[in-house]
Design a protein around this motif. Structure first.
Motif, short mmCIF file in Angstrom:
data_model
loop_
_atom_site.label_atom_id
_atom_site.label_comp_id
_atom_site.label_asym_id
_atom_site.label_seq_id
_atom_site.Cartn_x
_atom_site.Cartn_y
_atom_site.Cartn_z
N ILE A 270 1.02 -1.18 -0.08
CA ILE A 270 -0.05 0.15 -0.07
C ILE A 270 1.01 1.36 -0.13
O ILE A 270 0.47 2.16 -0.88
CB ILE A 270 -0.92 0.11 1.24
N GLU A 271 1.92 1.23 0.81
CA GLU A 271 2.83 2.43 1.01
C GLU A 271 3.65 2.71 -0.43
O GLU A 271 3.86 3.73 -0.70
CB GLU A 271 3.89 2.14 1.95
N PRO B 230 -0.09 6.46 -1.68
CA PRO B 230 -1.45 6.92 -1.61
C PRO B 230 -1.22 8.68 -1.40
O PRO B 230 -2.20 9.24 -1.83
CB PRO B 230 -1.84 6.45 0.00
N ARG B 231 -0.18 9.18 -1.14
CA ARG B 231 -0.14 10.54 -0.95
C ARG B 231 -0.15 11.30 -2.54
O ARG B 231 -0.55 12.38 -2.52
CB ARG B 231 1.38 11.19 -0.56
N PHE C 92 -2.38 10.14 -4.79
CA PHE C 92 -3.78 9.80 -5.23
C PHE C 92 -4.64 11.17 -5.47
O PHE C 92 -5.52 10.86 -6.33
CB PHE C 92 -4.48 8.77 -4.10
N ILE D 31 -1.68 4.43 -9.83
CA ILE D 31 -1.11 3.39 -9.12
C ILE D 31 -0.13 2.55 -9.77
O ILE D 31 1.01 2.28 -9.52
CB ILE D 31 -2.33 2.26 -8.53
#
Length: 303
Positions: A8-9, A13-14, A16, A61
């Motif tokens: 996930i890291e 995600p920042r 997104f 992603i």
């Protein structure tokens, strides 16, 4: 084996907000144009907007994993200040990260096919293929254009013009001048995120032979460019409001975050301090898009 949390890291995600923002902004333009223009034949469509969001997020992603893989095998990530990388840290095998990238691209492609089936705009398949190829060859292949100071062009075109324009087109059925100005605002802020990222990595990129725009402009020039992008976004939001409804000036709520980012950049933030710049610039982009959407809603109900 990398843990689920590390995967996930690794998806970062920042970043997104750069995927959500163009879809929100493009949907806002579709809505406000349908409310204010007699020539509009469409308007906000929740299903098409959702599919556009899946495409945008999956591409984001995918490009993040692709960058992780390509930079990792080249050794570019051996000495990083920034976010965790799966390959560079040794947490995951390069081949596994490459597969993850193409799985994400596959999800984007599937959602894109859904859009084509619903809209009948078959030529969008070509745009989709170009987007995936551009995402991969940003840092992939023998001659990645991200290593030739063209990363900002990629972000502006694909996460600005194409993403916002495509989202509006599939819902509204046409493109307008306000689509262009909104796309410029979102694209400029997305570029600013990349500029801050490359400013942070300027030393390591030079050592690894990754010639980003930041390595060409130098620290002073890169900081000036960041400020110029924020100003461009500001002017683009104002132009969008003038072309549609003054309520879209709510997009200027981005200044709450953009002002913090600009202050940090001007004050000479380096290293880990630039990670905060990345965060607030991403929030500025998302706030801009949400502000445009709120303005479109108010225009619709007030009219």
């Amino acid at each position: 084996m990398a843990t689920a949390a590390e995967w996930i890291e690794g998806a970062r995600p920042r970043t997104f907000p750069a995927a959500f923002s163009p879809v929100i902004a493009g949907s806002a333009i579709a809505q406000v144009e349908s409310a204010t223009s007699t020539r509009a034949t469409g308007g906000f469509d929740p299903l098409l907007a959702l599919l556009a969001l899946v495409v945008s997020l999956a591409l984001q992603i995918g490009v993040n994993y692709a960058n992780d893989y390509s930079d990792g095998i080249r050794g570019t990530d051996d000495d990083r200040v920034g976010p965790f990388r799966l390959v560079g840290s040794g947490a995951a095998r390069p081949g596994h990260v490459k597969v993850a990238a193409f799985l994400a691209f596959g999800v984007a492609a599937a959602a894109g096919v859904g859009i084509v089936l619903l809209t009948g705009l078959w030529w969008l398949l070509i745009i989709g293929v170009v987007c995936i190829l551009a995402a991969w060859f940003y840092t992939g292949g023998e001659h990645p254009y991200g290593y030739a100071a063209l990363g900002e062009v990629f972000v502006f075109v694909f996460f600005g013009l194409v993403a916002v324009g495509g989202t509006t087109l599939i819902q509204l059925g046409s493109l307008t001048w306000s689509t262009l100005t909104a796309a410029i605002a979102i694209g400029a802020l997305a570029c600013a995120i990349l500029v801050a990222n490359n400013l942070r990595d300027i030393h390591g990129d030079r050592a690894a032979g990754k010639y980003t725009l930041a390595t060409r402009l130098g620290r002073k020039g890169t900081r000036a460019f960041f400020v110029q992008l924020c100003v461009l976004a500001l002017l683009a939001v104002i132009s969008t409001a003038l072309l549609t409804s003054l309520w879209l000036l709510l997009g200027l709520i981005m200044l709450v975050h953009a002002a913090i980012a600009v202050r940090l950049i001007i004050s000479g933030a380096v290293g880990k301090d630039l990670i905060r710049v990345l965060k607030v610039t991403g929030l500025a982009e998302l706030a801009c898009a949400i502000g445009l959407a709120l303005g479109a809603l108010i225009t619709t109900f007030a009219g």
